[in-house]
Design a protein around this motif. Structure first.
Motif, mmCIF file in Angstrom:
data_model
loop_
_atom_site.group_PDB
_atom_site.id
_atom_site.type_symbol
_atom_site.label_atom_id
_atom_site.label_comp_id
_atom_site.label_asym_id
_atom_site.label_seq_id
_atom_site.Cartn_x
_atom_site.Cartn_y
_atom_site.Cartn_z
ATOM 1 N N GLN A 196 0.880 -1.170 0.000
ATOM 2 C CA GLN A 196 0.000 0.000 0.000
ATOM 3 C C GLN A 196 0.916 1.218 0.000
ATOM 4 O O GLN A 196 1.637 1.453 0.974
ATOM 5 N N ALA A 197 0.913 1.961 -1.103
ATOM 6 C CA ALA A 197 1.898 3.039 -1.237
ATOM 7 C C ALA A 197 1.369 4.118 -2.164
ATOM 8 O O ALA A 197 0.559 3.850 -3.067
ATOM 9 N N PRO A 198 1.847 5.357 -1.975
ATOM 10 C CA PRO A 198 1.491 6.442 -2.901
ATOM 11 C C PRO A 198 1.925 6.116 -4.326
ATOM 12 O O PRO A 198 2.871 5.350 -4.552
ATOM 13 N N ASP A 199 1.241 6.737 -5.289
ATOM 14 C CA ASP A 199 1.518 6.462 -6.700
ATOM 15 C C ASP A 199 2.973 6.729 -7.062
ATOM 16 O O ASP A 199 3.554 6.007 -7.885
ATOM 17 N N ALA A 200 3.582 7.734 -6.460
ATOM 18 C CA ALA A 200 4.970 8.066 -6.806
ATOM 19 C C ALA A 200 5.904 6.909 -6.478
ATOM 20 O O ALA A 200 6.847 6.622 -7.239
ATOM 21 N N LEU A 201 5.665 6.228 -5.364
ATOM 22 C CA LEU A 201 6.493 5.070 -5.025
ATOM 23 C C LEU A 201 6.255 3.923 -5.996
ATOM 24 O O LEU A 201 7.204 3.254 -6.434
ATOM 25 N N TRP A 202 4.995 3.711 -6.342
ATOM 26 C CA TRP A 202 4.697 2.638 -7.296
ATOM 27 C C TRP A 202 5.321 2.925 -8.669
ATOM 28 O O TRP A 202 5.847 2.023 -9.320
ATOM 29 N N ASP A 203 5.269 4.169 -9.098
ATOM 30 C CA ASP A 203 5.857 4.518 -10.397
ATOM 31 C C ASP A 203 7.359 4.231 -10.394
ATOM 32 O O ASP A 203 7.898 3.678 -11.360
ATOM 33 N N ALA A 204 8.030 4.602 -9.318
ATOM 34 C CA ALA A 204 9.471 4.369 -9.226
ATOM 35 C C ALA A 204 9.781 2.878 -9.134
ATOM 36 O O ALA A 204 10.752 2.394 -9.722
ATOM 37 N N LEU A 205 8.963 2.134 -8.402
ATOM 38 C CA LEU A 205 9.179 0.700 -8.274
ATOM 39 C C LEU A 205 9.021 0.002 -9.610
ATOM 40 O O LEU A 205 9.859 -0.826 -10.001
ATOM 41 N N PHE A 225 2.743 -9.105 -10.678
ATOM 42 C CA PHE A 225 3.522 -8.754 -9.496
ATOM 43 C C PHE A 225 4.752 -7.953 -9.913
ATOM 44 O O PHE A 225 5.198 -8.031 -11.054
ATOM 45 N N THR A 226 5.304 -7.224 -8.964
ATOM 46 C CA THR A 226 6.495 -6.418 -9.205
ATOM 47 C C THR A 226 7.571 -6.826 -8.198
ATOM 48 O O THR A 226 7.289 -6.888 -7.006
ATOM 49 N N PRO A 227 8.791 -7.117 -8.661
ATOM 50 C CA PRO A 227 9.839 -7.528 -7.715
ATOM 51 C C PRO A 227 10.312 -6.362 -6.856
ATOM 52 O O PRO A 227 10.524 -5.254 -7.339
ATOM 53 N N LEU A 228 10.465 -6.629 -5.565
ATOM 54 C CA LEU A 228 10.911 -5.619 -4.611
ATOM 55 C C LEU A 228 11.928 -6.238 -3.659
ATOM 56 O O LEU A 228 11.580 -7.163 -2.911
ATOM 57 N N PRO A 229 13.174 -5.774 -3.656
ATOM 58 C CA PRO A 229 14.143 -6.232 -2.651
ATOM 59 C C PRO A 229 13.704 -5.741 -1.266
ATOM 60 O O PRO A 229 13.833 -4.565 -0.937
ATOM 61 N N VAL A 230 13.185 -6.650 -0.458
ATOM 62 C CA VAL A 230 12.470 -6.238 0.749
ATOM 63 C C VAL A 230 13.366 -5.556 1.780
ATOM 64 O O VAL A 230 12.904 -4.701 2.543
ATOM 65 N N LEU A 231 14.634 -5.903 1.822
ATOM 66 C CA LEU A 231 15.504 -5.299 2.833
ATOM 67 C C LEU A 231 15.998 -3.918 2.416
ATOM 68 O O LEU A 231 16.728 -3.267 3.166
ATOM 69 N N GLY A 232 15.536 -3.460 1.261
ATOM 70 C CA GLY A 232 15.765 -2.073 0.882
ATOM 71 C C GLY A 232 14.709 -1.130 1.419
ATOM 72 O O GLY A 232 14.874 0.097 1.366
ATOM 73 N N VAL A 233 13.614 -1.673 1.964
ATOM 74 C CA VAL A 233 12.530 -0.830 2.480
ATOM 75 C C VAL A 233 13.048 -0.005 3.666
ATOM 76 O O VAL A 233 13.605 -0.571 4.615
ATOM 77 N N PRO A 234 12.908 1.300 3.622
ATOM 78 C CA PRO A 234 13.366 2.134 4.740
ATOM 79 C C PRO A 234 12.772 1.688 6.072
ATOM 80 O O PRO A 234 11.569 1.433 6.177
ATOM 81 N N GLY A 235 13.632 1.566 7.067
ATOM 82 C CA GLY A 235 13.196 1.143 8.388
ATOM 83 C C GLY A 235 13.183 -0.347 8.599
ATOM 84 O O GLY A 235 12.984 -0.817 9.720
#
Length: 256
Positions: free
Chosen positions: A137-146, A220-230
């Protein structure tokens, strides 16, 4: 501990941010297992009445019967005494409607085509999400960059925007792997509406979304999970996201 239980139950760090949705039920269940209980018994003791399944020992699965077909026919989930099946059970407890929907579609495909050496597109997509999926669940700007794999923008330039985002892991294999976190770990993420606040709400929404042909192409979109801030202290170090082996650039478009 029950015979065959992995000592890696002791390695679960329940303070890890990705385990926040799972901690309330998961930590007491893990303690039961560490105290000598079988995983299926510990899961069943914590199951609310709304969960449409029973957890059974692995020996309940007859020889020659497909795992998914057995679950659909009997409403019993064969469960081994290991981390993989422990996390699978936790997902059943939190996302019962979605897990039942995934199981339904798997069983339908098996009934129609049998157990093939290679899964068809839908079964393959269902398995990928079941094992390694997540909801973002994320703002559109994050999804666009992802989607653009613009890692610098996603994780550095837009870093403050992650305070408005929530990543909920679903895949039980991913949860198992994160007991020993490693930088290359990747989730297959699916977009969820930001307005849904509860896990139960996400479950009801997702169960309605899982269907063919929408999922045949693995949306689906690949996301390196340990890159998530925090999520991992190491990603606060300059240059963390410059590792192209993990934060891979977008694929070049094929030549005309």
């Amino acid at each position: 501990m029950a015979a065959g239980v992995s000592p890696s139950f002791d390695a679960i760090d329940w303070s890890a941010p990705w385990l926040a949705p799972w901690r309330g039920l998961g930590q007491p269940i893990a303690r039961q297992v560490q105290g000598g209980g079988a995983v299926h018994e510990a899961l069943q003791s914590a199951a609310p009445g709304a969960v449409p399944m029973l957890f059974a020992p692995q020996a309940a699965l007859p020889d020659g019967v497909a795992y998914e077909q057995y679950i659909w026919d009997t409403r019993r989930v064969p469960t081994r005494d290991n981390l993989h099946d422990f996390f699978n059970g936790l997902v059943w407890l939190h996302f019962p409607l979605t897990k039942r929907r995934l199981n339904e579609l798997q069983a339908q495909a098996i009934a129609a085509d049998g157990v093939q050496a290679v899964r068809g597109p839908l079964r393959d997509a269902l398995t990928v999400f079941d094992e390694n999926g997540a909801l973002l669940q994320a703002p559109d700007a994050l999804w666009d960059a992802l989607r653009a794999r613009d890692w610098q923008r996603l994780f550095v330039d837009l870093r403050p925007l992650w305070r408005e985002a929530r990543l909920v892991l679903f895949g039980h294999a991913l949860l198992e792997k994160l007991v020993a976190p490693r930088k290359p770990m990747v989730a297959h993420v699916y977009p969820a509406p930001a307005a849904i606040e509860s896990i139960a709400g996400l479950d009801a929404w997702l169960a309605r979304r899982v269907q063919s042909p929408t999922w045949d192409a693995k949306p689906f979109t690949p996301l390196p999970v340990l890159g998530v801030p925090g999520w991992w202290r190491a990603n606060e170090v300059p240059g963390f996201y410059a590792d192209a082996q993990v934060f891979r650039p977008p694929r070049a478009a094929p030549a005309p």
